[in-house]
Design a protein around this motif. Structure first.
Motif, PDB file in Angstrom:
ATOM      1  N   UNK A 143       1.253   4.982  -2.422  1.00 28.77           N
ATOM      2  CA  UNK A 143       2.419   4.523  -3.185  1.00 28.77           C
ATOM      3  C   UNK A 143       2.719   5.580  -4.251  1.00 28.77           C
ATOM      4  N   UNK A 144       3.932   6.113  -4.216  1.00 29.00           N
ATOM      5  CA  UNK A 144       4.326   7.223  -5.078  1.00 29.00           C
ATOM      6  C   UNK A 144       5.353   6.742  -6.097  1.00 29.00           C
ATOM      7  N   UNK A 145       5.043   6.931  -7.396  1.00 33.84           N
ATOM      8  CA  UNK A 145       5.962   6.535  -8.467  1.00 33.84           C
ATOM      9  C   UNK A 145       6.220   7.733  -9.369  1.00 33.84           C
ATOM     10  N   UNK A 146       7.493   8.103  -9.503  1.00 31.23           N
ATOM     11  CA  UNK A 146       7.868   9.235 -10.352  1.00 31.23           C
ATOM     12  C   UNK A 146       8.474   8.754 -11.664  1.00 31.23           C
ATOM     13  N   UNK A 147       9.578   8.022 -11.599  1.00 33.98           N
ATOM     14  CA  UNK A 147      10.235   7.602 -12.833  1.00 33.98           C
ATOM     15  C   UNK A 147      10.193   6.115 -13.079  1.00 33.98           C
ATOM     16  N   UNK A 148       9.855   5.337 -12.062  1.00 36.49           N
ATOM     17  CA  UNK A 148       9.880   3.886 -12.200  1.00 36.49           C
ATOM     18  C   UNK A 148       8.473   3.324 -12.115  1.00 36.49           C
ATOM     19  N   UNK A 149       8.323   2.114 -12.594  1.00 36.80           N
ATOM     20  CA  UNK A 149       7.047   1.407 -12.490  1.00 36.80           C
ATOM     21  C   UNK A 149       7.001   0.627 -11.189  1.00 36.80           C
ATOM     22  N   UNK A 150       5.821   0.189 -10.826  1.00 37.30           N
ATOM     23  CA  UNK A 150       5.684  -0.654  -9.642  1.00 37.30           C
ATOM     24  C   UNK A 150       6.417  -1.962  -9.863  1.00 37.30           C
ATOM     25  N   UNK A 151       7.040  -2.479  -8.831  1.00 34.85           N
ATOM     26  CA  UNK A 151       7.699  -3.778  -8.939  1.00 34.85           C
ATOM     27  C   UNK A 151       7.314  -4.634  -7.736  1.00 34.85           C
ATOM     28  N   UNK A 152       7.420  -5.935  -7.919  1.00 39.20           N
ATOM     29  CA  UNK A 152       7.173  -6.915  -6.845  1.00 39.20           C
ATOM     30  C   UNK A 152       5.783  -6.806  -6.242  1.00 39.20           C
ATOM     31  N   UNK A 153       4.807  -6.332  -7.052  1.00 45.41           N
ATOM     32  CA  UNK A 153       3.420  -6.236  -6.576  1.00 45.41           C
ATOM     33  C   UNK A 153       3.323  -5.489  -5.241  1.00 45.41           C
ATOM     34  N   UNK A 154       4.034  -4.361  -5.155  1.00 49.18           N
ATOM     35  CA  UNK A 154       4.073  -3.602  -3.900  1.00 49.18           C
ATOM     36  C   UNK A 154       2.689  -3.210  -3.413  1.00 49.18           C
ATOM     37  N   UNK A 155       1.854  -2.702  -4.325  1.00 45.97           N
ATOM     38  CA  UNK A 155       0.541  -2.211  -3.894  1.00 45.97           C
ATOM     39  C   UNK A 155      -0.322  -3.336  -3.325  1.00 45.97           C
ATOM     40  N   UNK A 156      -0.236  -4.511  -3.926  1.00 46.94           N
ATOM     41  CA  UNK A 156      -0.989  -5.659  -3.417  1.00 46.94           C
ATOM     42  C   UNK A 156      -0.506  -6.049  -2.027  1.00 46.94           C
ATOM     43  N   UNK A 157       0.797  -6.020  -1.815  1.00 46.53           N
ATOM     44  CA  UNK A 157       1.353  -6.378  -0.505  1.00 46.53           C
ATOM     45  C   UNK A 157       0.914  -5.385   0.565  1.00 46.53           C
TER      46      UNK A 157
END
Length: 423
Positions: A143-157
């Protein structure tokens, strides 16, 4: 009144003349004035573009002639940043990575991998790996994040999905890639995402462990050009006021040449830079956000420059050490306890578990990570600093204004007789 209120016009002129004649300034101007290819096409801060580049360099069938070099270095990087639980869970695999005794085959990479009812995974890599007479299917879920934070618990999904698909001999490694500075990354106890199973790494570590070493290998001129253009795009700060997605001034990573050049630039032009920040912070014509940012930078630099206070330690009223540097407060405390016969099973466990400095106060050599060694958190190049019960320990050096007070309070409470004085 600030010290910069008293700077004379003649002093300013002298500093500006030095600045104008500084060769480092000319080099930096040329470097930062020119745009990299990703900047020209407006992709320097686009997550999809960065995912595409990372997937490209990891793909052994591409024409960059790196083969599986980048994947092997990435696996090494994941071992370095893994936490104790992850290290123990994949011990044999990680041991083989450390000694580079493994083979990769059938490597496949993909970006924007669509998973029905789950999401679009930024980078997916799958390969067969052989190590210690074992053959496994290895997957990297990034999971790659440059300017935004994680949303909707993507990593958990993603974790739940790929764990449900995993067969008995499969190994899944979960990676969270962000532009967080290396010193902040080292201090994290958990990744900055919803799922603790992820190993967080940063773009600076990708530069240090993969991209710059790749430039020293037998690659094509075209590959050299592509990597250097990408490195330049990482080091350019974001200055587009209309772009709200990204933090203004965000620098994703620096190459070693730029870092060395900027360090020299700072050392030779400190006075002028500080005076400039003061002028901006006190100029009513500047936007408030600009003034506040300059003022915060000035305060941080001034505090750092002026905090040269020393520490003395007494035990039962007797002066044990006088006016030591704050970086040695942990070492001196442990040595005082050792000198007075207070090192035992109970106190060793207490000291090993202390994380006031965001790193364990005591660590054996095999527990010190390569990153902690690189940044001098433990002085492992010297003899062990404490011996007990056949174990050799090193003592953390990560002390300053932000954590020294908490350490003093904790040690004074646990070991009656310890007294600290800051000069």
């Amino acid at each position: 009144m600030s010290e910069f209120d008293n700077i004379t016009i003649e002093e300013l002129r002298r500093e500006i003349r030095k600045f104008n004649n500084d060769q480092n300034v000319s080099k930096l101007e040329n470097y930062y004035r020119s745009k990299s290819l990703p900047e020209i096409i407006g992709a320097s801060r686009k997550e999809l573009a960065h995912s595409g580049f990372v997937a490209w360099i990891l793909n052994n069938s591409e024409s960059h002639l790196l083969g599986d070099f980048a994947i092997r270095k990435l696996l090494e990087l994941l071992v370095i940043y893994s936490k104790d639980k992850q290290l123990s869970q994949h011990k044999e695999l990680y041991d083989s990575i450390i000694i580079s005794d493994f083979e990769l085959d059938n490597i496949y990479t993909e970006t924007e991998r669509s998973i029905k009812n789950v999401g679009r995974l930024d980078i997916y890599l799958e390969t067969d790996i052989k190590y210690f007479d074992k053959e496994r299917k290895l997957r990297l879920i990034v999971e790659n994040k440059v300017g935004t934070k994680e949303h909707s618990d993507q990593t958990t999904k993603y974790f739940d999905y790929y764990e449900s698909q995993k067969e008995e001999n499969d190994i899944n490694l979960y990676v969270f890639l962000t532009p967080i500075p290396s010193l902040e990354l080292m201090d994290l106890e958990f990744p900055e995402c919803s799922c603790d199973e992820y190993i967080q790494i940063n773009y600076q570590s990708v530069v240090d462990f993969i991209l710059e070493p790749a430039l020293n290998r037998n690659i094509t001129d075209k590959t050299q050009f592509i990597i250097k253009e990408y490195l330049q795009s990482l080091s350019q700060p974001t200055l587009d006021e209309d772009e709200e997605t990204y933090k203004q001034g965000l620098i994703m990573a620096l190459g070693s040449d730029e870092r060395n050049l900027l360090t020299k630039f700072w050392k030779k032009n400190q006075k002028l830079i500080l005076a400039t920040l003061y002028a901006i912070s006190s100029d009513p014509e500047q936007e408030k956000d600009t003034r506040d940012s300059a003022n915060q930078a000035l305060n941080n630099l001034s505090t750092s420059n002026k905090d040269r206070s020393l520490c003395s330690i007494k035990f039962n009223g007797t002066l044990e050490v006088e006016k030591i540097r704050k970086s040695d407060i942990g070492y001196s405390t442990v040595k005082i306890l050792e000198r007075h016969g207070l090192i035992n099973e109970e106190s060793i466990e207490f000291l090993k578990s202390d994380r006031t400095a965001n790193h364990n106060l005591l660590k054996t050599l095999n527990k010190v990570t390569a990153t902690e060694e690189k940044y001098g958190r433990y002085r492992v190049s010297k003899e062990p600093e404490l011996m007990y019960n056949g174990n050799e320990y090193y003592i953390v050096r990560n002390w300053g204004v932000g954590n020294i007070g908490q350490f003093i309070e904790k040690m004074s409470k646990e070991f009656k007789g310890l007294e600290y004085e800051i000069h």
